[in-house]
Design an enzyme around this catalytic site. Structure first.
Site, PDB file in Angstrom:
ATOM      1  N   GLU A 145      -7.631  -8.240  15.617  1.00 32.17           N
ATOM      2  CA  GLU A 145      -7.881  -8.490  14.193  1.00 32.17           C
ATOM      3  C   GLU A 145      -6.555  -8.905  13.543  1.00 32.17           C
ATOM      4  O   GLU A 145      -5.595  -8.130  13.548  1.00 32.17           O
ATOM      5  CB  GLU A 145      -8.407  -7.204  13.547  1.00 32.17           C
ATOM      6  N   CYS A 195     -12.688  -7.276   6.249  1.00 33.31           N
ATOM      7  CA  CYS A 195     -13.120  -6.774   7.551  1.00 33.31           C
ATOM      8  C   CYS A 195     -14.270  -7.607   8.106  1.00 33.31           C
ATOM      9  O   CYS A 195     -14.405  -7.769   9.307  1.00 33.31           O
ATOM     10  CB  CYS A 195     -13.548  -5.319   7.421  1.00 33.31           C
ATOM     11  N   GLU A 203     -16.208   3.075   9.301  1.00 30.12           N
ATOM     12  CA  GLU A 203     -16.300   1.629   9.028  1.00 30.12           C
ATOM     13  C   GLU A 203     -14.944   1.053   9.385  1.00 30.12           C
ATOM     14  O   GLU A 203     -13.974   1.247   8.646  1.00 30.12           O
ATOM     15  CB  GLU A 203     -16.601   1.390   7.543  1.00 30.12           C
ATOM     16  N   LYS A 208      -9.508   9.974  -1.045  1.00 33.07           N
ATOM     17  CA  LYS A 208      -8.122   9.590  -0.722  1.00 33.07           C
ATOM     18  C   LYS A 208      -8.099   8.073  -0.615  1.00 33.07           C
ATOM     19  O   LYS A 208      -8.478   7.506   0.412  1.00 33.07           O
ATOM     20  CB  LYS A 208      -7.727  10.232   0.613  1.00 33.07           C
TER      21      LYS A 208
HETATM   22  P1  NAD Z   1      -5.638   2.012   7.618  1.00 31.85           P
HETATM   23  O1  NAD Z   1      -6.409   2.480   8.801  1.00 31.85           O
HETATM   24  O2  NAD Z   1      -4.186   1.812   7.756  1.00 31.85           O
HETATM   25  O3  NAD Z   1      -5.835   3.036   6.410  1.00 31.85           O
HETATM   26  C1  NAD Z   1      -7.133   3.401   5.943  1.00 31.85           C
HETATM   27  C2  NAD Z   1      -7.041   4.724   5.204  1.00 31.85           C
HETATM   28  O4  NAD Z   1      -6.719   5.746   6.153  1.00 31.85           O
HETATM   29  C3  NAD Z   1      -5.939   4.755   4.151  1.00 31.85           C
HETATM   30  O5  NAD Z   1      -6.383   5.488   3.024  1.00 31.85           O
HETATM   31  C4  NAD Z   1      -4.821   5.501   4.867  1.00 31.85           C
HETATM   32  O6  NAD Z   1      -3.922   6.126   3.983  1.00 31.85           O
HETATM   33  C5  NAD Z   1      -5.633   6.515   5.654  1.00 31.85           C
HETATM   34  N1  NAD Z   1      -4.915   7.119   6.780  1.00 31.85           N
HETATM   35  C6  NAD Z   1      -3.883   6.631   7.487  1.00 31.85           C
HETATM   36  N2  NAD Z   1      -3.493   7.531   8.416  1.00 31.85           N
HETATM   37  C7  NAD Z   1      -4.323   8.590   8.311  1.00 31.85           C
HETATM   38  C8  NAD Z   1      -4.440   9.830   8.997  1.00 31.85           C
HETATM   39  N3  NAD Z   1      -3.613  10.170   9.996  1.00 31.85           N
HETATM   40  N4  NAD Z   1      -5.426  10.670   8.630  1.00 31.85           N
HETATM   41  C9  NAD Z   1      -6.275  10.349   7.639  1.00 31.85           C
HETATM   42  N5  NAD Z   1      -6.200   9.205   6.928  1.00 31.85           N
HETATM   43  C10 NAD Z   1      -5.229   8.324   7.266  1.00 31.85           C
HETATM   44  O7  NAD Z   1      -6.357   0.678   7.117  1.00 31.85           O
HETATM   45  P2  NAD Z   1      -5.865  -0.364   6.024  1.00 31.85           P
HETATM   46  O8  NAD Z   1      -4.743  -1.163   6.580  1.00 31.85           O
HETATM   47  O9  NAD Z   1      -5.722   0.286   4.704  1.00 31.85           O
HETATM   48  O10 NAD Z   1      -7.173  -1.288   5.924  1.00 31.85           O
HETATM   49  C11 NAD Z   1      -7.408  -2.388   6.743  1.00 31.85           C
HETATM   50  C12 NAD Z   1      -8.358  -2.040   7.852  1.00 31.85           C
HETATM   51  O11 NAD Z   1      -9.578  -1.538   7.320  1.00 31.85           O
HETATM   52  C13 NAD Z   1      -8.731  -3.279   8.654  1.00 31.85           C
HETATM   53  O12 NAD Z   1      -8.745  -2.935  10.010  1.00 31.85           O
HETATM   54  C14 NAD Z   1     -10.132  -3.592   8.165  1.00 31.85           C
HETATM   55  O13 NAD Z   1     -10.924  -4.299   9.079  1.00 31.85           O
HETATM   56  C15 NAD Z   1     -10.676  -2.233   7.904  1.00 31.85           C
HETATM   57  N6  NAD Z   1     -11.792  -2.300   6.964  1.00 31.85           N
HETATM   58  C16 NAD Z   1     -13.046  -2.045   7.440  1.00 31.85           C
HETATM   59  C17 NAD Z   1     -14.127  -2.152   6.586  1.00 31.85           C
HETATM   60  C18 NAD Z   1     -15.531  -1.902   7.060  1.00 31.85           C
HETATM   61  O14 NAD Z   1     -16.416  -1.805   6.236  1.00 31.85           O
HETATM   62  N7  NAD Z   1     -15.756  -1.789   8.346  1.00 31.85           N
HETATM   63  C19 NAD Z   1     -13.930  -2.484   5.242  1.00 31.85           C
HETATM   64  C20 NAD Z   1     -12.630  -2.729   4.809  1.00 31.85           C
HETATM   65  C21 NAD Z   1     -11.551  -2.629   5.681  1.00 31.85           C
END
Ligand code: NAD
Length: 485
Positions: A387, A290, A256, A181
């Site tokens: 963040e 991130c 992550e 997804k």
């Molecule tokens: P997000 O948490 O909004 O979304 C991440 C994923 O989760 C998306 O595919 C989203 O559709 C899905 N999602 C949302 N609600 C959900 C639910 N209820 N159930 C299951 N899946 C759901 O994050 P984002 O805004 O897309 O990405 C940015 C964030 O990701 C930042 O906080 C960043 O630090 C983090 N990030 C972490 C890493 C790492 O390796 N630690 C790498 C990249 C990004």
């Protein structure tokens, strides 16, 4: 590099059981070009019905893929890597269009690294096996490393290709099947990769891609009894919910999550080099990284000098169209990301902070924001603690090594950290004391498939890359065969 031009992607469908199809209820999601804010295409908005079909397909494909000889799985993954390299320009164009990434970054970082990751796990899996163990009873005893089963791979918007590869490559290498997804707002490379994996020989049902909104297409994966493991990358807020939901169903998870890394510049640092590293750390991927370094901690004697150099240098960092090969800072990936940055800067101003440079969105269409440096905030400010996820740097001074470490470790996060120093003993000493999954000394964002990354504290748990990144996709079985006559 050959010039990379803006593509015109066709509308996207779901990829389930080796076939392309629309969402069961016909829903669609818009995909925007962040550099203009206009809709460039749409993709299917999957829901629980589609997830059901994808999980069914992944379960049905599991026995044959699990039993495919590991040499053959490795050959297929190496073909995926070769196809990524062959289609590097197309993938760069799609990913840059979707995320607003400068092509100068996307090609070497996102696309080449994705190919490296497939090659790395194609090779590593050949070396993985169980062990013979010595036991007390007359028995031939050994362990087997087996795939976990059906993996749900949920990824965020900022590095779609790399973060799907860091899950799909080890999962598939180990013999698992996957339902992927991708992020709601940046789904295009995941659909392109489904084509490449199929062309490479990945059988129908082994990889399924369900695009859609998180609550509609992600949430059902967390709860589905046919999913054996959840690999999640995203924000800490959604990650907490995902971990709790999957945990209640007793599914193993890797998380992550968000980061807010400190970049510590000691007074013995090579200042010129440190400035380059400071800029790279907070503008890399337009700050939507991130493991970026949005918190600069600088030794007090260097404080004014460093701020002065930053204010002079930043206007010279090329900001503009991601498809201009000279561009270093592109637009933010979407309106919601830009709004979050604006909100933090407004809060900083309200707290009386000094905006050293930047502070505004760029006066052009799309979601551009100026690189911004903020001084004068206390460590406790939410702008420092939270963040921001944009091209924004907060700056604080420190007097001692202990104080620098305390400030660096003083947020809820613990994903990455950086140390700028010429003192080798200090480098090792400080690296050991930083609460972070990865520490860079005298550079930033050095990433390699052999070196694991991942978080501590609110940045999550589990590691991607390296042998550690393969581990969660296998489980151990013990076999004891009696040697009694
Ligand atoms: P997000 O948490 O909004 O979304 C991440 C994923 O989760 C998306 O595919 C989203 O559709 C899905 N999602 C949302 N609600 C959900 C639910 N209820 N159930 C299951 N899946 C759901 O994050 P984002 O805004 O897309 O990405 C940015 C964030 O990701 C930042 O906080 C960043 O630090 C983090 N990030 C972490 C890493 C790492 O390796 N630690 C790498 C990249 C990004």
């Amino acid at each position: 590099m050959t010039p990379i031009t803006r593509p015109e992607p066709a509308p996207g469908q779901l990829f389930i059981d080796g076939r392309w199809r629309d969402a069961a209820d016909g829903g669609r999601l818009d995909v925007l070009d962040p550099s203009t804010g206009t809709i460039v295409t749409t993709v299917a908005a999957g829901t629980a019905k589609d997830v059901e079909d994808a999980v069914t397909a992944a379960r049905a494909a599991l026995p044959a893929w699990r039993d495919t000889p590991v040499r053959e799985r490795g050959r297929i993954l190496n073909r995926v890597a070769a196809l990524i390299r062959e289609h590097a320009d197309e993938l760069t164009a799609l990913e840059s269009l979707d995320v607003g990434k400068p092509v100068s970054l996307c090609r070497p970082v996102d696309v080449d690294t994705a190919a490296d990751v497939y090659e790395y796990y194609a090779a590593l899996i050949q070396t993985v096996g169980g062990e013979h163990r010595t036991v007390a009873m007359p028995a031939h005893a050994y362990t087997r490393r087996e795939p976990v089963g059906v993996v749900a791979a949920i990824t965020p918007f900022n590095f779609p290709l790399i973060l799907s590869s860091s899950k799909l490559a080890p999962a598939l290498a180990a013999g698992n099947t996957v339902v992927h997804k991708p992020a709601d707002d940046t789904p295009l490379s995941a659909l392109f990769m489904a084509r490449l994996l199929t062309e490479a020989g990945v059988p129908a049902g082994v990889l399924n891609v369900v695009t859609g909104r998180g609550p509609d297409a992600g949430e059902p994966l967390l709860r589905h009894p046919g999913v054996d493991k959840v690999a999640f990358t995203g924000s800490t807020a959604v990650g907490r919910h995902a971990a709790a939901t999957a945990g209640a169903a007793l599914k193993p998870v890797t998380m992550e999550l968000g980061g807010n890394a400190a970049n510590i510049v000691f007074d013995d640092a090579d200042v010129e080099k440190a400035v380059g590293t400071v800029i790279k750390a907070f503008v890399f991927n337009t700050g939507q990284f991130c493991m970026g370094g949005p918190r600069l901690l600088v030794a007090r004697p260097l404080y004014d000098t460093l701020l002065g150099i930053l204010a002079q240098a930043l206007p010279g960092v090329p900001l503009g169209d991601p498809f201009d090969p000279a561009t270093v800072i592109g637009p933010m990936a979407g309106e919601r990301h830009l709004a979050k940055v604006r909100d933090h800067i407004d809060r900083a101003r309200a707290e009386g902070a000094r905006i050293v440079i930047g502070g505004d969105r760029v006066d052009r269409p799309g979601f551009y924001h100026q690189p911004t440096v903020i001084a004068g905030l206390p460590d406790s400010s939410p702008v420092v603690q939270e963040e921001i996820f944009g091209p924004v740097l907060t700056v604080q001074a420190f007097d001692t090594e202990d104080e620098a470490i305390a400030l660096a470790n003083g947020t809820p996060y613990g994903l990455a950290a950086g140390v700028q120093t010429r003192d080798i003993a200090r480098a090792h000493r400080v690296a050991a004391r930083l609460d972070a999954g990865i520490v860079w000394v005298n550079d930033w964002a050095m990433l390699d498939p052999a070196m694991p990354f991942g978080g501590v504290k609110a940045s999550g748990f589990g590691r991607e890359y390296g042998p550690e990144g393969l581990e969660p996709y296998t489980r151990t079985k013990s076999v004891l065969i009696s040697l009694e006559a």
